[in-house]
Enzyme design. Sequence first.
Site, mmCIF file in Angstrom:
data_model
loop_
_atom_site.group_PDB
_atom_site.id
_atom_site.type_symbol
_atom_site.label_atom_id
_atom_site.label_comp_id
_atom_site.label_asym_id
_atom_site.label_seq_id
_atom_site.Cartn_x
_atom_site.Cartn_y
_atom_site.Cartn_z
ATOM 1 N N HIS A 142 45.697 36.240 32.106
ATOM 2 C CA HIS A 142 46.457 35.390 32.791
ATOM 3 C C HIS A 142 45.547 34.291 33.784
ATOM 4 O O HIS A 142 44.272 34.679 34.021
ATOM 5 C CB HIS A 142 47.439 36.070 33.779
ATOM 6 C CG HIS A 142 46.941 36.861 34.837
ATOM 7 N ND1 HIS A 142 46.265 37.996 34.670
ATOM 8 C CD2 HIS A 142 46.739 36.694 36.035
ATOM 9 C CE1 HIS A 142 45.777 38.639 35.685
ATOM 10 N NE2 HIS A 142 46.025 37.797 36.639
ATOM 11 N N ASP A 144 45.865 32.486 37.585
ATOM 12 C CA ASP A 144 46.748 32.988 38.897
ATOM 13 C C ASP A 144 47.615 31.832 39.208
ATOM 14 O O ASP A 144 47.479 30.496 39.098
ATOM 15 C CB ASP A 144 45.857 33.079 39.954
ATOM 16 C CG ASP A 144 45.356 34.344 39.956
ATOM 17 O OD1 ASP A 144 45.747 35.431 39.284
ATOM 18 O OD2 ASP A 144 44.020 34.443 40.706
ATOM 19 N N HIS A 292 41.874 35.758 33.448
ATOM 20 C CA HIS A 292 40.977 36.988 33.674
ATOM 21 C C HIS A 292 41.972 38.220 33.560
ATOM 22 O O HIS A 292 43.234 37.895 33.358
ATOM 23 C CB HIS A 292 40.555 37.309 35.046
ATOM 24 C CG HIS A 292 41.481 36.917 36.054
ATOM 25 N ND1 HIS A 292 42.055 35.400 36.615
ATOM 26 C CD2 HIS A 292 42.312 37.709 36.943
ATOM 27 C CE1 HIS A 292 43.011 35.708 37.478
ATOM 28 N NE2 HIS A 292 43.244 36.873 37.831
ATOM 29 N N ARG A 307 41.807 40.167 47.441
ATOM 30 C CA ARG A 307 41.428 38.652 46.855
ATOM 31 C C ARG A 307 41.859 37.774 47.879
ATOM 32 O O ARG A 307 42.999 37.814 48.452
ATOM 33 C CB ARG A 307 42.077 38.832 45.545
ATOM 34 C CG ARG A 307 41.821 37.321 44.841
ATOM 35 C CD ARG A 307 42.754 37.142 43.798
ATOM 36 N NE ARG A 307 44.226 36.628 44.144
ATOM 37 C CZ ARG A 307 45.046 36.904 43.442
ATOM 38 N NH1 ARG A 307 45.352 37.377 42.241
ATOM 39 N NH2 ARG A 307 46.212 36.617 43.866
#
Length: 316
Positions: A142, A144, A292, A307
């Site tokens: 995917h 983000d 990723h 993150r």
Amino acid sequence: MSVTETSPSTAPTVQLRLARIPADGLYEGHRLLRRTPDGWQERPYEHVEIVPQAATIGAEVRGVDLARPLRAAVREELNRALLEWKVLFFRGQHLSSAHQRDFARNWGELETNPLLERGDSDEVVRFDKGAGAPPSFENVWHTDVTFRERPAMGAVLQLREIPPFGGDTMWADMAAAYDNLPHAVRARIDGAVAEHDFLPGFRRFYAPERLAGLQDAFPPVTHPVVRRHPETGRRMLFVNTSFTTRIVGLEQAESDRLLRLLFQQAHVPEFQVRFRWQAGDVAFWDNRATQHYAVADYGDARRVAERVAIAGDRPY
């Protein structure tokens, strides 16, 4: 000694069985692996050391302490390395959340994601997996937050606790994925537009009444199937399994077939880099140019990551 040639009219006809056409569009053999766009100016790195980890994507950066303010020359080289390698790795940084946010702010304003669990501030997303935590949902290829009009420009991820085995993260180079599509497919998708929605990626984690409210806050958006990188101008495939639902203007069945082929391009190993984490390591990736996948192969062991995401622009 004489040789008698067989005339073309009498030559035997060779019958060959039809070759299998891969349903997923992943043809074997040579692949075009361009790390940089046409016209890229190669220059030495004078302030940091760059150690490539794969052919087109992924480099370890040495010689920089991310807890310290970045000098302008170092920031420039890191940005150039990010454009060249798409994801950068920094070993043993052990940043505080504040330092992690400060480093990310060198590339712009930070964004928040109300769909994910917070860390110690609104800008920090915490992924605490294993040991009785809810099941992971990052183990799918995917990009983000493409369900937003302005998806994140990039993200800075730090592993605070690693499992005894597994827990790697993989990234795929979506410029290489585009370069290696058949010409007929590229001609078909250049200029096409796709719809992105948060529901495919998140609906299994929320009750229906919660989803109803989120649908009002996050209606579907459209992005180009092939976007141009705003800094390099390079074309990149910009659809992903988690959020892309259909290609506008196609019947659903035809859209599904084409999207399945495009989704599969992230699965090609030649377009990927895989990073084995140690506690305190940091990864900084260009969300515009990559997908990723967080590998969920560590069983019930604990894996804790934080993150910070950098606000992006509208794809074009």
